[in-house]
Write a protein that holds these residues in place. Structure first.
Motif, PDB file in Angstrom:
ATOM      1  N   HIS A 290       0.814  -1.262  -0.069  1.00 42.66           N
ATOM      2  CA  HIS A 290       0.138  -0.047   0.003  1.00 42.66           C
ATOM      3  C   HIS A 290       1.050   1.297  -0.126  1.00 42.66           C
ATOM      4  O   HIS A 290       0.495   2.282  -0.726  1.00 42.66           O
ATOM      5  CB  HIS A 290      -0.828  -0.107   1.154  1.00 42.66           C
ATOM      6  N   PHE A 291       1.997   1.202   0.673  1.00 43.92           N
ATOM      7  CA  PHE A 291       2.917   2.184   1.044  1.00 43.92           C
ATOM      8  C   PHE A 291       3.590   2.680  -0.516  1.00 43.92           C
ATOM      9  O   PHE A 291       3.765   3.770  -1.006  1.00 43.92           O
ATOM     10  CB  PHE A 291       4.069   1.887   1.879  1.00 43.92           C
ATOM     11  N   LEU A 292       3.745   1.536  -1.314  1.00 45.77           N
ATOM     12  CA  LEU A 292       4.480   1.720  -2.612  1.00 45.77           C
ATOM     13  C   LEU A 292       3.474   2.387  -3.429  1.00 45.77           C
ATOM     14  O   LEU A 292       3.965   3.427  -4.191  1.00 45.77           O
ATOM     15  CB  LEU A 292       4.901   0.313  -2.999  1.00 45.77           C
ATOM     16  N   LYS A 293       2.365   1.938  -3.237  1.00 39.26           N
ATOM     17  CA  LYS A 293       1.225   2.475  -4.303  1.00 39.26           C
ATOM     18  C   LYS A 293       0.594   3.973  -4.128  1.00 39.26           C
ATOM     19  O   LYS A 293       0.510   4.723  -4.967  1.00 39.26           O
ATOM     20  CB  LYS A 293      -0.017   1.448  -4.431  1.00 39.26           C
ATOM     21  N   HIS A 294       0.543   4.175  -2.915  1.00 41.57           N
ATOM     22  CA  HIS A 294       0.061   5.466  -2.488  1.00 41.57           C
ATOM     23  C   HIS A 294       0.856   6.519  -1.881  1.00 41.57           C
ATOM     24  O   HIS A 294       0.519   7.769  -1.948  1.00 41.57           O
ATOM     25  CB  HIS A 294      -0.943   5.102  -1.365  1.00 41.57           C
ATOM     26  N   ARG A 295       2.115   6.216  -1.812  1.00 41.70           N
ATOM     27  CA  ARG A 295       3.187   7.070  -1.317  1.00 41.70           C
ATOM     28  C   ARG A 295       4.425   7.166  -2.058  1.00 41.70           C
ATOM     29  O   ARG A 295       4.521   8.119  -2.634  1.00 41.70           O
ATOM     30  CB  ARG A 295       3.544   6.885   0.326  1.00 41.70           C
ATOM     31  N   ALA A 296       5.072   6.161  -2.284  1.00 41.35           N
ATOM     32  CA  ALA A 296       6.251   6.140  -2.910  1.00 41.35           C
ATOM     33  C   ALA A 296       6.241   6.063  -4.367  1.00 41.35           C
ATOM     34  O   ALA A 296       6.952   6.824  -5.083  1.00 41.35           O
ATOM     35  CB  ALA A 296       7.009   4.598  -2.735  1.00 41.35           C
TER      36      ALA A 296
END
Length: 240
Positions: free
Chosen positions: A23-29
């Motif tokens: 989720h972090f990759l998709k929405h922040r990174a």
């Protein structure tokens, strides 16, 4: 925007952390220019020739991020120091030396995993020197897989037992080592992980104000340092 994380200790047995990372990759990174992962990305790594389907899925997620334009840099930790170029090619990331000098928001910054700063833990430092020796790495990489798995289980078990027995200051960074290595590299900002004690410490280096930013581990919550021209923000977030 630049993002820095460390100490995810990814493993199939912690799907909550894996889901949070994806989720972090998709929405922040995906909005970042670069993502730095400062070690202990995986809980254990016994060689690129032993990549599991779970680890392949993580590599594929990183590759998707890399292909979208975000640069990814990966540093070895004490748990995954055997990650090699085969994984990095699959994941679309670049291996960083420990320590590494980089420029963040116009400032020269020193990046480290952090375990080499714990010089008071003499037993660990001896083991680290042996494990990172090129000859030892060559021998380890050429051991049979079953032997490497057995050795990894043994080292993890011993590490957990010894950490519980050691005084907290022994497993933390050595206070005098921090300004020494910062002065040696000519920096006023050091960023590292490893200790699982997220904080921003103010100090002096060569008579000048300086700071040591400690990234948090991903366990009950996640941690990330976000850097842009206006702000440096170290903050936790929910894994759910």
């Amino acid at each position: 925007m630049i993002l820095l994380i460390s100490d995810l200790h990814l493993e199939q047995e912690r799907p909550d952390i894996s889901r949070a990372f994806l989720h972090f990759l998709k929405h922040r990174a995906s909005e970042a220019e670069a993502l730095y992962i400062l070690g202990d990305f995986f809980e254990v790594w016994i060689g690129d020739d032993a990549i599991s389907p779970f680890q392949h899925s993580i590599a594929q997620a990183l590759r998707q991020l890399s292909d979208s334009g975000t640069r990814i840099y990966l540093m070895h930790g004490n748990r995954d120091f055997m990650i090699g170029q085969a994984f990095c090619r699959e994941a679309g990331c670049s291996l960083l030396r420990d320590p590494s000098l980089v420029e963040l928001a116009g400032e020269k910054v020193l990046l480290m995993h952090g375990d080499s700063l714990c010089t008071q833990d003499e037993a660990y430092m001896r083991l680290r020197r042996w494990l990172r020796n090129p000859l030892a790495l060559f021998i380890l990489r050429n051991l049979p897989l079953a032997t490497r798995r057995k050795l990894a289980r043994k080292l993890r078990k011993e590490s957990r037992a010894q950490t519980r027995m050691k005084a907290s200051d022994i497993v933390d960074v050595t206070p005098t080592e921090v300004p020494r290595i910062m002065a040696a590299h000519g920096v006023r900002t050091l960023i590292h992980g490893h200790t699982h004690r997220p904080a921003v410490h103010q100090l002096e280096v060569a008579g000048q104000p300086a700071r040591r930013i400690v990234l948090g581990d991903w366990d009950s919550q996640g941690w990330a340092l976000q850097v842009d021209e206006q702000n440096w923000q170290l903050a936790p977030f929910s894994l759910s």
